[in-house]
Design a protein around this motif. Structure first.
Motif, PDB file in Angstrom:
ATOM      1  N   GLY A 185     -62.004 -10.260  51.914  1.00  0.00           N
ATOM      2  CA  GLY A 185     -63.228 -10.811  52.483  1.00  0.00           C
ATOM      3  C   GLY A 185     -64.428 -10.523  51.613  1.00  0.00           C
ATOM      4  N   PRO A 186     -65.603 -10.876  52.097  1.00  0.00           N
ATOM      5  CA  PRO A 186     -66.800 -10.714  51.275  1.00  0.00           C
ATOM      6  C   PRO A 186     -67.100  -9.269  50.903  1.00  0.00           C
ATOM      7  N   ILE A 187     -66.836  -8.339  51.808  1.00  0.00           N
ATOM      8  CA  ILE A 187     -67.105  -6.930  51.483  1.00  0.00           C
ATOM      9  C   ILE A 187     -66.125  -6.434  50.436  1.00  0.00           C
ATOM     10  N   GLY A 188     -64.848  -6.728  50.604  1.00  0.00           N
ATOM     11  CA  GLY A 188     -63.848  -6.314  49.625  1.00  0.00           C
ATOM     12  C   GLY A 188     -64.112  -6.901  48.247  1.00  0.00           C
ATOM     13  N   GLU A 189     -64.468  -8.186  48.202  1.00  0.00           N
ATOM     14  CA  GLU A 189     -64.743  -8.841  46.917  1.00  0.00           C
ATOM     15  C   GLU A 189     -65.994  -8.271  46.263  1.00  0.00           C
ATOM     16  N   ALA A 190     -67.031  -8.019  47.052  1.00  0.00           N
ATOM     17  CA  ALA A 190     -68.262  -7.447  46.493  1.00  0.00           C
ATOM     18  C   ALA A 190     -68.018  -6.029  45.984  1.00  0.00           C
ATOM     19  N   ALA A 191     -67.273  -5.242  46.750  1.00  0.00           N
ATOM     20  CA  ALA A 191     -66.967  -3.873  46.324  1.00  0.00           C
ATOM     21  C   ALA A 191     -66.149  -3.876  45.034  1.00  0.00           C
ATOM     22  N   GLU A 192     -65.221  -4.823  44.930  1.00  0.00           N
ATOM     23  CA  GLU A 192     -64.408  -4.944  43.720  1.00  0.00           C
ATOM     24  C   GLU A 192     -65.275  -5.219  42.490  1.00  0.00           C
ATOM     25  N   ARG A 193     -66.373  -5.935  42.695  1.00  0.00           N
ATOM     26  CA  ARG A 193     -67.298  -6.238  41.601  1.00  0.00           C
ATOM     27  C   ARG A 193     -68.284  -5.095  41.338  1.00  0.00           C
ATOM     28  N   GLY A 194     -68.240  -4.071  42.177  1.00  0.00           N
ATOM     29  CA  GLY A 194     -69.149  -2.942  42.013  1.00  0.00           C
ATOM     30  C   GLY A 194     -70.516  -3.178  42.630  1.00  0.00           C
ATOM     31  N   TRP A 195     -70.647  -4.189  43.463  1.00  0.00           N
ATOM     32  CA  TRP A 195     -71.922  -4.480  44.113  1.00  0.00           C
ATOM     33  C   TRP A 195     -72.159  -3.525  45.265  1.00  0.00           C
ATOM     34  N   GLN A 196     -73.414  -3.282  45.564  1.00  0.00           N
ATOM     35  CA  GLN A 196     -73.765  -2.520  46.755  1.00  0.00           C
ATOM     36  C   GLN A 196     -73.711  -3.451  47.958  1.00  0.00           C
TER      37      GLN A 196
END
Length: 119
Positions: free
Chosen positions: A21-32
């Motif tokens: 999901g969006p949180i998993g994908e953002a975390a994978e990119r190193g985003w806060q």
């Protein structure tokens, strides 16, 4: 990235527990990831029960336990909230000073609240 994370709409949380999901994908990119609306505009405090709070973290109020659940979502780095009184800020700080709720507990809660979350 900012998005709503709460126990009212558990889809984002359930997906994040699987690294999706969006949180998993953002975390994978190193985003806060900033979790907004963790108490769903106060609706969650009125809808949740003491039993749910005790399952999440014994000793916390309903509001505190639900706030800690949003903060414990894998990938969430910050929680955005507002409070109407100094005592509410202090209660929020006390909740967020707690150790994260274990993923298995969050999964159990998501499964009970929304047993048919997205695959």
């Amino acid at each position: 990235m900012q998005l709503p994370v709460s126990l009212i709409e558990t889809d984002a949380l359930a997906l994040a527990l699987d690294g999706r999901g969006p949180i998993g994908e953002a975390a994978e990119r190193g985003w806060q990831i900033f979790a907004s609306s963790p108490l769903h505009g106060g609706e969650l405090v009125r809808a949740a029960t003491g039993e749910l709070a005790a399952l999440l973290r014994p000793g916390l109020s309903v509001a505190q336990a639900c706030l800690l659940a949003a903060a414990s979502c894998p990938g969430v780095t910050k929680v955005l909230l507002s409070a109407s009184a100094p005592a509410h800020w202090e209660a929020a700080r006390a909740a967020l000073d707690q150790a994260a709720i274990p993923p298995r507990t969050l999964r159990k809660v998501c499964d009970v609240l929304a047993p048919h979350h997205p695959s």
